[in-house]
Design an enzyme around this catalytic site. Sequence first.
Site, short mmCIF file in Angstrom:
data_model
loop_
_atom_site.label_atom_id
_atom_site.label_comp_id
_atom_site.label_asym_id
_atom_site.label_seq_id
_atom_site.Cartn_x
_atom_site.Cartn_y
_atom_site.Cartn_z
N GLY A 74 2.71 -3.59 -10.10
CA GLY A 74 3.33 -2.28 -10.15
C GLY A 74 4.63 -2.24 -9.38
N ALA A 75 5.48 -3.26 -9.59
CA ALA A 75 6.66 -3.44 -8.74
C ALA A 75 7.96 -2.96 -9.37
CB ALA A 75 6.80 -4.90 -8.35
N SER A 76 7.89 -2.24 -10.48
CA SER A 76 9.12 -1.80 -11.13
C SER A 76 9.71 -0.56 -10.49
CB SER A 76 8.86 -1.54 -12.62
OG SER A 76 7.96 -0.45 -12.79
N ARG A 77 8.94 0.12 -9.64
CA ARG A 77 9.42 1.37 -9.04
C ARG A 77 8.64 1.67 -7.76
NH1 ARG A 77 6.49 6.12 -12.60
NH2 ARG A 77 4.56 4.99 -13.03
N ASP B 128 -1.12 -5.33 -17.80
CA ASP B 128 -1.92 -4.19 -17.39
C ASP B 128 -3.06 -4.72 -16.53
OD1 ASP B 128 -3.53 -2.00 -17.05
OD2 ASP B 128 -3.78 -1.56 -19.18
N ASN C 177 -0.51 -3.36 -5.59
CA ASN C 177 0.14 -2.06 -5.43
C ASN C 177 -0.04 -1.14 -6.62
OD1 ASN C 177 2.43 -0.13 -4.45
ND2 ASN C 177 3.11 -0.83 -6.46
N TYR D 238 -8.66 10.10 -6.97
CA TYR D 238 -7.70 9.21 -6.30
C TYR D 238 -8.26 8.75 -4.95
CZ TYR D 238 -3.26 7.53 -4.39
OH TYR D 238 -2.27 6.76 -3.85
N ALA E 126 -11.37 8.57 -4.06
CA ALA E 126 -12.49 7.66 -4.30
C ALA E 126 -11.99 6.25 -4.63
CB ALA E 126 -13.36 8.19 -5.44
N LYS F 54 -9.20 4.86 -3.68
CA LYS F 54 -8.64 4.23 -2.49
C LYS F 54 -9.73 3.93 -1.45
CE LYS F 54 -4.34 4.11 -3.82
NZ LYS F 54 -3.67 2.82 -4.10
#
Length: 255
Positions: free
Chosen positions: A12-15, A63, A90, A155, A157, A159
């Site tokens: 998830g490193a594009s943003r 994904d 991430n 969310y 739960a 984490k």
Amino acid sequence: MKLHDRIALVTGASRGIGRAVALALAREGAAVAVNYRSREEDALAVVKEIEALGGRAVALRADVADPGAAADLVAAATESLGGLHILVNNAGISDDGLVYGRPPGAWLEVMKVNFGGAYHCTSAAMGHLMAQRDGAIVNISSVMGERGWIGQANYSASKGALNAFTRSTAVELARFGVRVNAVCAGFTPTDLVGSLLEDETGKRIKKQVPLRSFAAAEQIAAVAVFLAGPDAAYMTGELVRADGGFAAQLGVGRP
């Protein structure tokens, strides 16, 4: 540079925080695989920024909620960059709302990405890291995994599961010289939670943070890079809060 000759994969490193982590790792000398699911243009922009710094990077689509895709991602990162030493889990999504009235499956996609993605990527990477008896895994978690907040049940739960996973995998991998830690981020304005922190709502939340400011993505990234690097060599199984003191207080910290 403390991460010279190290190779990292950031999901998830594009943003947002993932982008900041990828850039921070590169500044410390690491080669970085920039994972993305749908934002190819943004991921390629991160790669260009890293190359402009004199580093090496590659953008890889996957994904991570899909175990097969996660395994292929780890293999591609290792092959493309010549190894793997650091994994930063991430990738995350949110789907906020009160439990009452939500559809029965409202928790599933959040759990599949936020926890499942970390599970799949860790599972795929751990054989390589164990074999070389060297590696660091950093999970980007949240203070929501340790506290509650209205509309955040799914969310939180996810984490919370990630935090438990961090501790367990740290114990499991310690004997192989592989460390696993997590950053429990506080309120950080990104696309994921940006709308929550805007206007009057954001002002009210900010007043509840002892440092009276939200985190910058770069501040969360700095903690992640520390945990991935040699200065944290004797740390594993830790959940490190970076939340401006938010979780340290009782209630909102004032009468």
